[in-house]
Design a protein around this motif. Structure first.
Motif, short mmCIF file in Angstrom:
data_model
loop_
_atom_site.label_atom_id
_atom_site.label_comp_id
_atom_site.label_asym_id
_atom_site.label_seq_id
_atom_site.Cartn_x
_atom_site.Cartn_y
_atom_site.Cartn_z
N GLU A 516 38.67 48.42 37.21
CA GLU A 516 39.60 47.35 37.57
C GLU A 516 39.43 46.93 39.03
O GLU A 516 39.49 45.73 39.35
N ILE A 517 39.21 47.89 39.92
CA ILE A 517 39.01 47.53 41.33
C ILE A 517 37.68 46.81 41.50
O ILE A 517 37.58 45.83 42.25
N ALA A 518 36.65 47.26 40.79
CA ALA A 518 35.35 46.57 40.84
C ALA A 518 35.49 45.13 40.35
O ALA A 518 34.86 44.21 40.90
N ALA A 519 36.33 44.92 39.35
CA ALA A 519 36.54 43.55 38.83
C ALA A 519 37.22 42.67 39.88
O ALA A 519 36.92 41.48 39.99
N MET A 520 38.12 43.26 40.66
CA MET A 520 38.76 42.50 41.74
C MET A 520 37.72 42.10 42.78
O MET A 520 37.75 40.97 43.30
N HIS A 521 36.82 43.00 43.09
CA HIS A 521 35.74 42.68 44.04
C HIS A 521 34.86 41.56 43.49
O HIS A 521 34.45 40.66 44.24
N GLN A 522 34.56 41.60 42.21
CA GLN A 522 33.76 40.53 41.61
C GLN A 522 34.49 39.20 41.69
O GLN A 522 33.89 38.17 42.00
N GLU A 523 35.79 39.21 41.41
CA GLU A 523 36.58 37.98 41.48
C GLU A 523 36.55 37.40 42.89
O GLU A 523 36.56 36.18 43.08
#
Length: 883
Positions: A516-523
């Motif tokens: 989930e944190i990696a997805a925030m970074h991608q966003e």
């Protein structure tokens, strides 16, 4: 972060007032909270030397202190025994010297004070003294936490008014010099106007027109200056929109128009850079009468070249620049600031303001400590309890709604004990950081320091079990319910402080959070480059060397006596962990944290995260850096130098780790600025770290610091390394938040000393000797060019005092102004300051202030009050006095 509005607070207060008239328990709570004046007075901090039974009371290292807690009832008589006062103490209370009261520790620093059967009431106007013996020492006022509150059955908890303050001096009696000594061999120089005067005496005022912070690698000065009163013409097309906005914002702050007249030519020419200049962030800057020319290795170098241009500007007169040429490149790839938002939350505006200042001084890594025992500070989609429960503190003994109060946060959630970053907040921070060439490194601390996560997932477990979803309830559970291990963590929590590393559900939890944190970074279009595992302090402190078994035959006088048979290593009684040991996955319980770190590194690598990072002690049972699955394995090295860190850092680099120097005795910004009981901070590593000490730190030659500084008791130590190891990867300055309860206090602790960390992480000074294994340093050696060190500090102190503090003030930073040095001889007042350029004032009545001039030293009599004051006159230092 949600705060009570004035209207809401008024309604609650009104309702509470109405209900109290018919609720006798509430009347008692209200009366005690409103009318008990509580004060703390140190009796002794050298308990064992003053006859206290520290050893038999089970104090670690047989060290204890005595404090008188005084309760003064300013209200009506209270006869009831049906009340409890909850208060915060960072030191374990070992004995109560008044049989009308008993004290019980609940968890962490939360204790409760209750009346015994012998309690005979609080008479109106009565003063009651409660002697308390506590472990270790209490040397600074901030050891005594505010936020005590009163509780009774069928009543709302209420803060005690006298401890509902951040002014520690209002409830802590001033400590004498003797009371500020940890041990009899404590040789620290206590900060007074006179000792400050002596310390500042070698720092003279300089012309710093062409000086820059951080210091460039090579500078060539030319004659003359160029007019920028009509601004500079920055080619906007060379930048992404967000980066240009960041540059423009900084320029406007110091009074420079970037869409003005003086031309700026820019070229990215990485192939032209060679040797020490062929690194990210390198640049060449030429300021001529015709314009500004920049050649950069990469976009980071271009950004830093412009920060150098702005750094040369005197914001009080932003009309000209010196003519010069600069060739510059960073010393370390990793130039970091760590911010603990878990112990106390620090808001998004405070973090954004920190990013602004980091970028201005060419720092490039923001390490966010997002979880700890006391709080979980980032929203994870699908796991709402992490922030609903783990992100809030309030008085809930079951901890199903929130975590229990800690560190002075009191019974409610309307303070900085509670709060978290939403997904949108975190993405905004990432985008803001990217525009300023800063990488954000999230840390979710595990397996220790994880109480907020464990308790939150227990609340989730109960919720789903109640709904009949047994599979869902167990999916992310972090504790083995059959684990009966008796442990006490470094900050006095039990086994619920640990994520159990032997559970499949723990691994699922880690995978979920990283995803989930990696997805925030991608966003945010900022890929997650580093996962920080934490890993520190997975231990039972009762098994430390400072304790011995109560039944031992040959007891040592310096150890506390406890029943060691009742103490367990973490996870020692977890059936799930026993399975791993029986299968030979790990050799013993001590190896479990490092094994878990290796497993988490596999998860990180599977998601394309190239770097895995941890506090070094969390990896101590892994063989070497190759034990981990990511491309890079990095450690924040945090051993104190005088406890062996001057040697052990090189052993970590010799094992292949990328070492990030993070020593608590030099670059922890939660340590006090001075040896002064009125300063804020913890002091287990050092009694003081001011901007000068941080500047004087030699991060690559750690033994060298033994010649230029002292240990926490003000005594010398020896520094010597035994192996060479590879070059260190970086430097990081840390801000832990146990005693830092709001954003104003946070900025006071960080600024301006973080500027010294920026200098040391960017620039290697001439007075820093190269490290050589086997070369020993101490206060008796003479291997360091101390005059060069003094001269270099004098230059930087002048830059800070004449230029940078004004910029911090314009940026709205609540920085610390240093207290002046002063002495009175033959009736003449002499004053000086750590940062030349900062204005000084004095008062002969403690009310009206007069400007001080060294050229016209005033005649004074009696007591004189002194302070320093900012350029605008709107900020002032703490006031002190002398006679």
């Amino acid at each position: 972060m949600k705060k009570l509005t004035l209207i809401a607070a008024s309604v609650i207060a009104t309702l509470a007032g109405c209900s109290s008239t018919s609720n006798p328990e509430q009347n008692i709570v209200d009366s005690l909270a409103d009318n008990l004046d509580i004060k703390y007075t140190i009796v002794t901090n050298q308990g064992a030397d003053n006859g206290l039974a520290c050893q038999d009371l089970g104090a670690e290292f047989a060290s204890c202190n005595k404090v008188n807690m005084t309760l003064i009832n300013q209200g009506d008589t209270i006869d009831s025994k049906d009340w409890t006062i909850y208060f915060h103490s960072i030191r374990l209370i070992l004995e109560v010297g008044n049989d009308q009261f008993k004290v019980t520790r609940i968890t962490g620093d939360l204790h409760k004070l209750e009346p015994t059967d012998k309690f005979d009431g609080f008479a109106a106007g009565e003063t009651v003294e409660i002697p308390l013996v506590a472990e270790y020492w209490q040397l600074f006022e901030t050891d005594f936490m505010p936020g005590a509150f009163v509780v009774a059955n069928n009543a709302e908890p209420k803060l005690i008014a006298s401890l509902n303050t951040e002014n520690t001096s209002s409830y802590v009696t001033e400590l004498t010099p003797q009371q500020q000594k940890r041990v009899t061999a404590d040789n620290n120089v206590f900060a007074t106007p006179q000792t400050r005067f002596e310390k500042n005496a070698d720092v003279l005022a300089l012309d710093i027109t062409s000086a820059l912070l951080p210091t460039p690698m090579h500078v060539e000065l030319a004659e003359g200056k160029v007019d920028i009163s009509q601004g500079i013409a920055l080619p906007k097309q060379q930048f992404a929109d967000a980066q240009f906005t960041a540059i423009e914002t900084r320029a406007k702050l110091i009074g420079v128009d970037v869409e003005g007249k003086l031309p700026v030519a820019i070229a990215l020419t990485p192939k032209l850079f060679t040797g020490e200049m062929a690194v990210s962030g390198a640049y060449q800057l030429d300021i001529t009468a015709q314009g500004i020319n920049i050649k950069a290795f990469d976009q980071a170098g271009l950004f830093y070249a412009l920060q150098s241009v702005f750094g040369l500007v005197d914001s009080s007169n932003a009309s000209e620049l010196p003519l010069l040429s600069i060739k510059d490149a960073p010393r370390f790839d990793y130039r970091g600031v760590m911010v603990d938002v878990a112990r106390h939350f620090h808001t998004k505006p405070a973090i954004l303001a920190t990013l602004d200042q980091m970028s201005a001084y060419k720092m490039n890594k923001l390490h966010l400590h997002l979880s700890d025992d006391e709080g979980w500070r980032i929203a994870i989609p699908g796991l709402p309890e992490l922030t609903d429960v783990g992100g809030n503190r309030c008085f809930d003994l079951d901890e199903t709604r929130c975590l229990l109060p800690q560190l002075g946060s009191g019974p409610t959630s309307d303070n900085f004990g509670s709060g978290y970053f939403s997904k949108a907040d975190y993405v905004e921070i990432l985008k803001y950081a990217k525009a300023r060439n800063i990488d954000v490194i999230p840390e979710i601390d595990m397996p220790a320091h994880a109480r907020s996560a464990v308790v939150s997932m227990e609340a989730r477990y109960k919720r789903l079990m109640k709904a009949g979803d047994e599979v869902g309830a167990s999916e992310y559970r972090l504790m083995d319910p059959l684990d009966t291990s008796n442990v006490t963590t470094i900050q006095f929590y039990d086994k619920r402080s640990f994520i159990n590393p032997c559970l499949a559900s723990s691994t699922r939890f880690v995978d979920k959070v990283i995803s989930e944190i990696a997805a925030m970074h991608q966003e945010a279009d900022m890929p997650l480059t580093t996962w920080h595992f934490g890993g520190d302090e997975t231990k039972n402190i009762k098994l430390n060397a400072g304790f011995q078994d109560i039944n031992a035959n040959d007891k040592l006088s310096w150890k506390g006596n406890i029943d060691l048979s009742q103490q367990d290593m973490p996870f020692a009684k977890s059936p799930q962990c026993k399975i791993l040991l029986d299968k030979g996955v790990v050799s013993d319980f001590a190896h479990l944290p490092s094994h878990f770190a290796e497993q988490v590194s596999k998860i990180a690598a599977s998601k394309g995260i190239p770097s895995f990072q941890a506090w070094q002690d969390g990896l101590k049972y892994s063989e070497n850096a190759q034990s981990f699955s990511t491309e890079n394995t990095r450690v924040n090295f945090w051993d104190t130098l005088y406890w062996g860190g001057a040697a052990s850092a090189y052993e970590w680099s010799d094992k292949g780790y990328d070492v990030i120097i993070s020593n608590p005795d030099y670059v922890y910004m939660d340590m006090p600025y001075e040896v002064d009981a009125k300063e804020r901070g913890y002091y287990w590593a050092t009694r003081a770290t001011d901007t000068r000490k941080m500047f004087s730190f030699a991060p690559e030659n750690l033994p060298q610091n033994a010649e230029t500084s002292v240990d926490r008791d003000g005594n010398g130590f020896n520094g010597v390394g035994g192996v060479e190891g590879k070059a260190f990867h970086g430097l990081s300055a840390q801000l832990w938040s146990e005693s830092v309860r709001n954003d104003e206090q946070y900025e006071y602790m960080v600024f301006p000393r973080v500027l010294a960390a920026a200098e040391r992480s960017w620039h290697k000074a001439d007075w820093e000797n190269d490290y050589k294994a086997g070369v020993e340093y101490s206060l008796e050696t003479n291997l360091v060019n101390k005059q060069a060190l003094t001269d270099d500090w004098t230059r930087v102190a002048n830059i800070i005092g004449q230029r940078e503090l004004t910029k911090l003030e314009k940026a709205g930073i609540d920085y610390r102004l240093p207290l002046p040095g002063a002495k009175i001889e033959n009736g003449i007042l002499a004053m000086n300051i750590q940062f030349p350029g900062v204005a000084l004032q004095y008062s002969t009545d403690g009310k009206s202030w007069l400007d001080y001039s060294a050229q016209a030293q005033p005649k004074v009599t009696g007591e004189v009050w002194i302070r320093s004051i900012s350029t605008s006159g709107e900020r002032a230092s703490r006031v002190t006095s002398l006679k």
